[in-house]
Design a protein around this motif. Structure first.
Motif, PDB file in Angstrom:
ATOM      1  N   ARG A  52      47.198 -15.984 -39.908  1.00  0.00           N
ATOM      2  CA  ARG A  52      47.600 -16.142 -38.502  1.00  0.00           C
ATOM      3  C   ARG A  52      47.110 -14.957 -37.665  1.00  0.00           C
ATOM      4  O   ARG A  52      46.668 -15.134 -36.534  1.00  0.00           O
ATOM      5  CB  ARG A  52      49.116 -16.283 -38.393  1.00  0.00           C
ATOM      6  CG  ARG A  52      49.599 -17.631 -38.933  1.00  0.00           C
ATOM      7  CD  ARG A  52      51.096 -17.813 -38.779  1.00  0.00           C
ATOM      8  NE  ARG A  52      51.416 -17.997 -37.366  1.00  0.00           N
ATOM      9  CZ  ARG A  52      52.458 -17.433 -36.754  1.00  0.00           C
ATOM     10  NH1 ARG A  52      53.291 -16.665 -37.419  1.00  0.00           N
ATOM     11  NH2 ARG A  52      52.671 -17.651 -35.482  1.00  0.00           N
ATOM     12  N   ILE A  53      47.183 -13.762 -38.225  1.00  0.00           N
ATOM     13  CA  ILE A  53      46.665 -12.589 -37.517  1.00  0.00           C
ATOM     14  C   ILE A  53      45.160 -12.737 -37.301  1.00  0.00           C
ATOM     15  O   ILE A  53      44.653 -12.497 -36.200  1.00  0.00           O
ATOM     16  CB  ILE A  53      46.992 -11.295 -38.294  1.00  0.00           C
ATOM     17  CG1 ILE A  53      48.505 -11.016 -38.245  1.00  0.00           C
ATOM     18  CG2 ILE A  53      46.200 -10.109 -37.738  1.00  0.00           C
ATOM     19  CD1 ILE A  53      48.966  -9.895 -39.157  1.00  0.00           C
ATOM     20  N   LEU A  54      44.449 -13.158 -38.326  1.00  0.00           N
ATOM     21  CA  LEU A  54      43.005 -13.345 -38.203  1.00  0.00           C
ATOM     22  C   LEU A  54      42.673 -14.412 -37.165  1.00  0.00           C
ATOM     23  O   LEU A  54      41.721 -14.253 -36.388  1.00  0.00           O
ATOM     24  CB  LEU A  54      42.398 -13.698 -39.560  1.00  0.00           C
ATOM     25  CG  LEU A  54      42.414 -12.578 -40.601  1.00  0.00           C
ATOM     26  CD1 LEU A  54      42.019 -13.120 -41.967  1.00  0.00           C
ATOM     27  CD2 LEU A  54      41.519 -11.426 -40.187  1.00  0.00           C
ATOM     28  N   VAL A  55      43.442 -15.485 -37.144  1.00  0.00           N
ATOM     29  CA  VAL A  55      43.206 -16.544 -36.153  1.00  0.00           C
ATOM     30  C   VAL A  55      43.431 -16.003 -34.740  1.00  0.00           C
ATOM     31  O   VAL A  55      42.643 -16.269 -33.827  1.00  0.00           O
ATOM     32  CB  VAL A  55      44.101 -17.769 -36.435  1.00  0.00           C
ATOM     33  CG1 VAL A  55      44.067 -18.762 -35.284  1.00  0.00           C
ATOM     34  CG2 VAL A  55      43.666 -18.459 -37.729  1.00  0.00           C
ATOM     35  N   ALA A  56      44.498 -15.217 -34.561  1.00  0.00           N
ATOM     36  CA  ALA A  56      44.764 -14.619 -33.248  1.00  0.00           C
ATOM     37  C   ALA A  56      43.621 -13.690 -32.842  1.00  0.00           C
ATOM     38  O   ALA A  56      43.177 -13.699 -31.684  1.00  0.00           O
ATOM     39  CB  ALA A  56      46.091 -13.863 -33.274  1.00  0.00           C
ATOM     40  N   LEU A  57      43.118 -12.898 -33.789  1.00  0.00           N
ATOM     41  CA  LEU A  57      42.020 -11.991 -33.479  1.00  0.00           C
ATOM     42  C   LEU A  57      40.703 -12.731 -33.275  1.00  0.00           C
ATOM     43  O   LEU A  57      39.808 -12.223 -32.599  1.00  0.00           O
ATOM     44  CB  LEU A  57      41.881 -10.935 -34.578  1.00  0.00           C
ATOM     45  CG  LEU A  57      43.065  -9.976 -34.707  1.00  0.00           C
ATOM     46  CD1 LEU A  57      42.856  -9.026 -35.884  1.00  0.00           C
ATOM     47  CD2 LEU A  57      43.299  -9.212 -33.415  1.00  0.00           C
ATOM     48  N   ALA A  58      40.582 -13.918 -33.840  1.00  0.00           N
ATOM     49  CA  ALA A  58      39.382 -14.733 -33.614  1.00  0.00           C
ATOM     50  C   ALA A  58      39.328 -15.188 -32.156  1.00  0.00           C
ATOM     51  O   ALA A  58      38.244 -15.391 -31.607  1.00  0.00           O
ATOM     52  CB  ALA A  58      39.366 -15.934 -34.548  1.00  0.00           C
ATOM     53  N   GLN A  59      40.494 -15.328 -31.543  1.00  0.00           N
ATOM     54  CA  GLN A  59      40.545 -15.719 -30.137  1.00  0.00           C
ATOM     55  C   GLN A  59      40.160 -14.562 -29.221  1.00  0.00           C
ATOM     56  O   GLN A  59      39.437 -14.743 -28.247  1.00  0.00           O
ATOM     57  CB  GLN A  59      41.941 -16.219 -29.769  1.00  0.00           C
ATOM     58  CG  GLN A  59      42.347 -17.470 -30.492  1.00  0.00           C
ATOM     59  CD  GLN A  59      43.815 -17.808 -30.274  1.00  0.00           C
ATOM     60  OE1 GLN A  59      44.596 -17.007 -29.772  1.00  0.00           O
ATOM     61  NE2 GLN A  59      44.184 -19.016 -30.670  1.00  0.00           N
ATOM     62  N   LEU A 110      34.653 -14.231 -38.659  1.00  0.00           N
ATOM     63  CA  LEU A 110      34.953 -15.275 -37.668  1.00  0.00           C
ATOM     64  C   LEU A 110      34.600 -16.652 -38.217  1.00  0.00           C
ATOM     65  O   LEU A 110      35.397 -17.591 -38.129  1.00  0.00           O
ATOM     66  CB  LEU A 110      34.194 -15.009 -36.372  1.00  0.00           C
ATOM     67  CG  LEU A 110      34.320 -16.067 -35.283  1.00  0.00           C
ATOM     68  CD1 LEU A 110      35.765 -16.185 -34.804  1.00  0.00           C
ATOM     69  CD2 LEU A 110      33.392 -15.744 -34.112  1.00  0.00           C
ATOM     70  N   GLN A 111      33.437 -16.788 -38.825  1.00  0.00           N
ATOM     71  CA  GLN A 111      33.012 -18.077 -39.376  1.00  0.00           C
ATOM     72  C   GLN A 111      33.932 -18.524 -40.509  1.00  0.00           C
ATOM     73  O   GLN A 111      34.266 -19.715 -40.604  1.00  0.00           O
ATOM     74  CB  GLN A 111      31.571 -17.995 -39.861  1.00  0.00           C
ATOM     75  CG  GLN A 111      30.571 -17.836 -38.731  1.00  0.00           C
ATOM     76  CD  GLN A 111      29.177 -17.486 -39.226  1.00  0.00           C
ATOM     77  OE1 GLN A 111      28.916 -17.400 -40.422  1.00  0.00           O
ATOM     78  NE2 GLN A 111      28.271 -17.273 -38.289  1.00  0.00           N
ATOM     79  N   LEU A 112      34.357 -17.586 -41.365  1.00  0.00           N
ATOM     80  CA  LEU A 112      35.275 -17.932 -42.456  1.00  0.00           C
ATOM     81  C   LEU A 112      36.610 -18.430 -41.906  1.00  0.00           C
ATOM     82  O   LEU A 112      37.146 -19.442 -42.360  1.00  0.00           O
ATOM     83  CB  LEU A 112      35.517 -16.732 -43.363  1.00  0.00           C
ATOM     84  CG  LEU A 112      34.403 -16.354 -44.312  1.00  0.00           C
ATOM     85  CD1 LEU A 112      34.697 -15.012 -44.968  1.00  0.00           C
ATOM     86  CD2 LEU A 112      34.220 -17.425 -45.369  1.00  0.00           C
ATOM     87  N   VAL A 113      37.151 -17.726 -40.929  1.00  0.00           N
ATOM     88  CA  VAL A 113      38.438 -18.103 -40.347  1.00  0.00           C
ATOM     89  C   VAL A 113      38.327 -19.455 -39.653  1.00  0.00           C
ATOM     90  O   VAL A 113      39.149 -20.350 -39.879  1.00  0.00           O
ATOM     91  CB  VAL A 113      38.931 -17.013 -39.367  1.00  0.00           C
ATOM     92  CG1 VAL A 113      40.140 -17.488 -38.575  1.00  0.00           C
ATOM     93  CG2 VAL A 113      39.249 -15.729 -40.120  1.00  0.00           C
TER      94      VAL A 113
END
Length: 127
Positions: A52-59, A110-113
């Motif tokens: 979830r942290i990674l998804v937020a940082l992807a934004q 980013l691509q992995l997430v």
């Protein structure tokens, strides 16, 4: 001919050809150290909170306080997860004034997430 055939059922020419093919494939595999490092990345992303942290940082790059608000989490918990993600080189931090702003390490992360979320969105787990 398949790789799974019993070698005793083929002539020596076929065995030699298959051995050469497998040798070529083996040489194209990444070194064990690289696959071990990649497995650590996946272990790091396997935790729902870290993902979830990674998804937020992807934004968007975000400071710890904003991540706490976005994820409804305590600062100590977010900071702990960010430390682990930094150790795995999945996120990086940059000081902006009094705040540390976190972002994904690079486009590969980013691509992995994005790929993981897209796959999970359209394919429910079997089992």
């Amino acid at each position: 001919m398949t790789v799974m055939e019993n070698p005793g059922e083929r002539g020596n020419g076929q065995e030699h050809q298959e051995t050469m093919v497998l040798r070529d494939r083996r040489q194209r595999l990444p070194p064990k150290e690289v696959t071990a490092r990649a497995a650590r990345f996946f272990r790091g992303m396997a935790d729902p909170t870290r993902l979830r942290i990674l998804v937020a940082l992807a934004q968007e790059s975000t400071c710890v306080g904003d991540l706490c608000i976005l994820l409804s989490m305590e600062q100590s918990a977010v900071s702990h997860q960010l430390r682990l993600l930094r150790e795995l080189r999945l996120v990086s931090a940059q000081r902006r004034g009094r705040h540390m702003v976190y972002s994904l390490e690079d486009d590969h992360v980013l691509q992995l997430v994005q790929g993981a979320v897209a796959h999970a969105s359209h394919s429910p787990c079997r089992g």
